[in-house]
Design an enzyme around this catalytic site. Structure first.
Site, PDB file in Angstrom:
ATOM      1  CB  CYS A 127      -5.528  -4.804   8.680  1.00  0.00           C
ATOM      2  SG  CYS A 127      -4.133  -4.656   7.591  1.00  0.00           S
ATOM      3  CG  HIS A 128      -0.170  -2.295  12.016  1.00  0.00           C
ATOM      4  ND1 HIS A 128       0.416  -2.926  13.119  1.00  0.00           N
ATOM      5  CD2 HIS A 128       0.042  -1.010  12.343  1.00  0.00           C
ATOM      6  CE1 HIS A 128       0.841  -2.190  14.095  1.00  0.00           C
ATOM      7  NE2 HIS A 128       0.779  -0.976  13.541  1.00  0.00           N
ATOM      8  CB  THR A 129      -3.265  -0.878   6.322  1.00  0.00           C
ATOM      9  OG1 THR A 129      -2.252  -1.934   5.870  1.00  0.00           O
ATOM     10  CG2 THR A 129      -3.101   0.023   5.394  1.00  0.00           C
ATOM     11  CG  HIS A 162      -8.571  -2.621   4.942  1.00  0.00           C
ATOM     12  ND1 HIS A 162      -7.988  -2.072   6.122  1.00  0.00           N
ATOM     13  CD2 HIS A 162      -7.840  -3.593   4.617  1.00  0.00           C
ATOM     14  CE1 HIS A 162      -6.958  -2.387   6.389  1.00  0.00           C
ATOM     15  NE2 HIS A 162      -6.715  -3.458   5.400  1.00  0.00           N
ATOM     16  CD  GLU A 163      -8.078  -8.567   7.852  1.00  0.00           C
ATOM     17  OE1 GLU A 163      -7.251  -8.460   7.313  1.00  0.00           O
ATOM     18  OE2 GLU A 163      -8.269  -9.383   8.779  1.00  0.00           O
ATOM     19  CB  CYS A 184     -11.794  -2.004 -13.999  1.00  0.00           C
ATOM     20  SG  CYS A 184     -10.606  -2.024 -15.079  1.00  0.00           S
ATOM     21  CB  CYS A 194      -7.300  -1.212 -16.898  1.00  0.00           C
ATOM     22  SG  CYS A 194      -6.552  -2.206 -15.483  1.00  0.00           S
ATOM     23  CB  CYS A 254      -8.127  -6.078 -15.072  1.00  0.00           C
ATOM     24  SG  CYS A 254      -8.399  -5.040 -13.595  1.00  0.00           S
ATOM     25  CB  CYS A 277      -7.230  -2.520 -11.197  1.00  0.00           C
ATOM     26  SG  CYS A 277      -8.796  -1.750 -12.154  1.00  0.00           S
ATOM     27  NE  ARG A 293      -2.561   1.402  -9.973  1.00  0.00           N
ATOM     28  CZ  ARG A 293      -1.306   1.468 -10.603  1.00  0.00           C
ATOM     29  NH1 ARG A 293      -0.439   2.076 -10.103  1.00  0.00           N
ATOM     30  NH2 ARG A 293      -1.271   0.830 -11.985  1.00  0.00           N
ATOM     31  CB  CYS A 315      -6.926  -7.211   4.049  1.00  0.00           C
ATOM     32  SG  CYS A 315      -5.336  -6.255   4.102  1.00  0.00           S
ATOM     33  NE  ARG A 371      -5.849  -9.155  10.442  1.00  0.00           N
ATOM     34  CZ  ARG A 371      -4.545  -8.423  10.202  1.00  0.00           C
ATOM     35  NH1 ARG A 371      -3.921  -8.267  11.045  1.00  0.00           N
ATOM     36  NH2 ARG A 371      -4.266  -8.072   8.970  1.00  0.00           N
TER      37      ARG A 371
HETATM   38  P1  NAD Z   1       1.001  -6.610  12.935  1.00  0.00           P
HETATM   39  O1  NAD Z   1       1.147  -5.070  13.589  1.00  0.00           O
HETATM   40  O2  NAD Z   1      -0.053  -7.525  13.470  1.00  0.00           O
HETATM   41  O3  NAD Z   1       2.392  -7.363  12.831  1.00  0.00           O
HETATM   42  C1  NAD Z   1       3.564  -6.561  12.470  1.00  0.00           C
HETATM   43  C2  NAD Z   1       4.626  -7.466  13.179  1.00  0.00           C
HETATM   44  O4  NAD Z   1       5.886  -6.895  12.745  1.00  0.00           O
HETATM   45  C3  NAD Z   1       4.524  -7.250  14.935  1.00  0.00           C
HETATM   46  O5  NAD Z   1       4.872  -8.500  15.458  1.00  0.00           O
HETATM   47  C4  NAD Z   1       5.817  -6.426  15.020  1.00  0.00           C
HETATM   48  O6  NAD Z   1       6.372  -6.769  16.486  1.00  0.00           O
HETATM   49  C5  NAD Z   1       6.984  -6.699  14.043  1.00  0.00           C
HETATM   50  N1  NAD Z   1       8.021  -5.580  13.713  1.00  0.00           N
HETATM   51  C6  NAD Z   1       7.649  -4.299  13.601  1.00  0.00           C
HETATM   52  N2  NAD Z   1       8.871  -3.563  13.535  1.00  0.00           N
HETATM   53  C7  NAD Z   1       9.739  -4.782  13.303  1.00  0.00           C
HETATM   54  C8  NAD Z   1      11.044  -4.729  12.972  1.00  0.00           C
HETATM   55  N3  NAD Z   1      11.697  -3.577  12.620  1.00  0.00           N
HETATM   56  N4  NAD Z   1      11.756  -5.884  12.807  1.00  0.00           N
HETATM   57  C9  NAD Z   1      10.925  -6.961  12.992  1.00  0.00           C
HETATM   58  N5  NAD Z   1       9.689  -7.116  13.506  1.00  0.00           N
HETATM   59  C10 NAD Z   1       9.129  -5.809  13.173  1.00  0.00           C
HETATM   60  O7  NAD Z   1       0.659  -6.089  11.589  1.00  0.00           O
HETATM   61  P2  NAD Z   1      -0.182  -6.847  10.275  1.00  0.00           P
HETATM   62  O8  NAD Z   1      -1.643  -6.499  10.296  1.00  0.00           O
HETATM   63  O9  NAD Z   1       0.436  -8.332  10.268  1.00  0.00           O
HETATM   64  O10 NAD Z   1       0.327  -6.155   9.058  1.00  0.00           O
HETATM   65  C11 NAD Z   1       1.764  -6.254   8.695  1.00  0.00           C
HETATM   66  C12 NAD Z   1       2.041  -5.165   7.574  1.00  0.00           C
HETATM   67  O11 NAD Z   1       1.599  -5.552   6.498  1.00  0.00           O
HETATM   68  C13 NAD Z   1       1.714  -3.660   8.025  1.00  0.00           C
HETATM   69  O12 NAD Z   1       2.890  -2.884   7.613  1.00  0.00           O
HETATM   70  C14 NAD Z   1       0.596  -3.598   7.119  1.00  0.00           C
HETATM   71  O13 NAD Z   1       0.231  -2.120   6.982  1.00  0.00           O
HETATM   72  C15 NAD Z   1       0.961  -4.229   6.037  1.00  0.00           C
HETATM   73  N6  NAD Z   1      -0.100  -4.800   5.080  1.00  0.00           N
HETATM   74  C16 NAD Z   1       0.146  -4.657   3.610  1.00  0.00           C
HETATM   75  C17 NAD Z   1      -0.639  -5.036   2.923  1.00  0.00           C
HETATM   76  C18 NAD Z   1      -0.261  -5.040   1.334  1.00  0.00           C
HETATM   77  O14 NAD Z   1      -1.097  -5.199   0.370  1.00  0.00           O
HETATM   78  N7  NAD Z   1       1.040  -4.552   0.961  1.00  0.00           N
HETATM   79  C19 NAD Z   1      -1.706  -5.639   3.221  1.00  0.00           C
HETATM   80  C20 NAD Z   1      -2.254  -5.655   4.318  1.00  0.00           C
HETATM   81  C21 NAD Z   1      -1.227  -5.149   5.431  1.00  0.00           C
HETATM   82 ZN    ZN Z   2      -5.169  -4.738   5.425  1.00  0.00          ZN
END
Ligand code: NAD
Ligand code: ZN
Length: 380
Positions: free
Chosen positions: A48-50, A70-71, A100, A103, A106, A114, A118, A178, A373
């Site tokens: 995942c991108h994170t 994490h995924e 949990c 809390c 939850c 959580c 969290r 995820c 993915r």
């Molecule tokens: P990814 O890299 O596959 O997709 C991100 C997309 O955003 C890409 O296609 C990229 O070209 C585009 N992008 C980047 N900057 C941009 C902009 N300024 N304008 C328009 N498009 C833009 O990533 P992903 O795995 O799909 O994750 C996406 C986001 O979600 C990441 O920031 C990730 O960390 C976050 N995330 C958050 C949670 C959460 O629980 N909040 C969970 C998982 C992932």
């Molecule tokens: Zn993720």
């Protein structure tokens, strides 16, 4: 009990020694689970991108050496003292934010934040004793998001583990752990677009495309995808995205482009990029009076959100969510059932697959914007 229960397990893990440097497959020692912990055998993990942000550590706190991931999907190998609702052999998804069940969060129907479990991106140790369960020659290797799934075996708090239908194929449903739940839940649980509405999705990676799927499932009539990578547009058609906007093709801010396309603004927007400017555009592009924007992307640690307060006075709402507001243990088995009942498609999110020994390829594919993915097969 398995023969390895209570013993240290030696196995392969992809260790990140330094920010931005290729991961190295090492033999690590994985300690047995302590009270309220479980040890999992990971069968499939994806990227995942994170993971990539914290590995690059350009805009995030560096914590190294660390085992990312994490995924994933796996099987319980052994359980620690006090664990009653999981047993060896159970099929599970590890989740980066826990539940949990005791809390105030939850117990609330509205929150999945959580108090105990969290998401915490900077902690590299277990909550119970502040220690890592991973080591190499006695030197600790840090955890990531309480999951560290780039290891054949890993230890989690029981509250971060969702027990799922054993008939579900782990090489597919691992993406529910995820990205897919996050994007889909951000739309159906948080943005909640009314039938017939217009939804903008910023970022068409797996998370954004899952948000688009959520919009389609909610009966949105227009789904506008916004991305800087034109390669994403053809693929996004399979996810119900009806129109595309590349901010790079326009001189004016993308929020103005969207407002012109929609007679004043979209009804809902979901931001899945992690880019602060996209977050601001995603808010400013919603219609005054009723528009709701939901932030999902993980921002740079020093990012600040700046908009004119009148954008709120004009009755726009800004929200954010981790994990699509799903409670991991309570709700995720049901999301897996949606896949089993063919109400949720997963295969189209899985564009690549590599053996564990080639995990660095998964990073290259994501950095080049080629994969949605990429499944990493732990036995390879
Ligand atoms: P990814 O890299 O596959 O997709 C991100 C997309 O955003 C890409 O296609 C990229 O070209 C585009 N992008 C980047 N900057 C941009 C902009 N300024 N304008 C328009 N498009 C833009 O990533 P992903 O795995 O799909 O994750 C996406 C986001 O979600 C990441 O920031 C990730 O960390 C976050 N995330 C958050 C949670 C959460 O629980 N909040 C969970 C998982 C992932
Ligand atoms: Zn993720």
């Amino acid at each position: 009990m398995s023969s390895t229960a209570g013993q240290v397990i030696k196995c392969r893990a992809a260790v990140s020694w330094e920010a931005g440097k290729p991961l190295v497959i090492e033999e690590v020692e994985v300690a047995p689970p302590k009270a309220m912990e479980v040890r999992l055998k990971i069968l499939y993990t994806s990227l995942c991108h994170t993971d990539v942000y914290f590995w690059e550590a350009k805009g995030q706190t560096p914590v190294f050496p660390r085992i990312f991931g994490h995924e994933a999907g796996g099987i319980v190998e052994s359980v620690g003292e006090g664990v009653t609702d999981l047993a060896p052999g159970d099929h599970v998804l590890p989740i980066f934010t826990g539940e949990c069940r005791e809390c105030a969060h939850c117990k609330s129907e509205d929150s999945n934040m959580c108090d105990l479990l969290r998401i915490n991106t900077d902690r590299g140790v277990m909550i119970s004793d502040g220690q890592s369960r991973f080591s190499i020659n006695g030197k600790p290797i840090y955890h990531f998001l309480g999951t560290s799934t780039f290891s054949e075996y890993t230890v989690l708090h029981v509250g971060c583990v969702a027990k799922i239908n054993p008939a579900a194929p782990l090489d597919k449903v691992c993406v529910i752990s995820c990205g897919i739940s996050t994007g889909y839940g951000a739309t159906v649980n948080v943005a909640r677009p009314p039938k017939g509405s217009t939804v903008a999705v910023f970022g068409l990676g797996a998370v954004g495309l899952a948000a688009a799927e959520g919009a389609r499932a909610s009966g949105a009539s227009r789904i506008i995808g916004v991305d800087l990578n034109p390669k994403r547009f053809e693929e996004a058609k399979k996810f119900g995205v009806t129109e595309f906007v590349n901010p790079a093709d326009h001189k004016k801010p993308v929020q103005e482009v969207l407002a012109e396309m929609t007679n004043g603004g979209v009804d809902r927007s979901v931001e899945c990029t992690g880019n602060i400017n996209a977050m601001i555009s995603a808010f400013e592009c919603v219609h005054d009076g009723w528009g709701v924007a939901v932030l999902v992307g993980v921002p740079h640690k020093d990012a600040e959100f700046k908009t004119h307060p009148v954008n709120f006075l004009n009755e726009r709402t800004l929200k954010g969510t981790f994990f699509g507001n799903y409670k991991p243990r309570t709700d995720i088995p049901g999301v897996v059932e949606k896949y089993m009942n063919k109400e949720l498609e997963l295969d189209k999110f899985i564009t690549h697959s590599v053996p564990f020994s080639e995990i660095n390829k998964a990073f290259d594919l994501m950095l080049k914007g080629e994969s949605l993915r990429c499944i990493i097969r732990m036995d390879g």
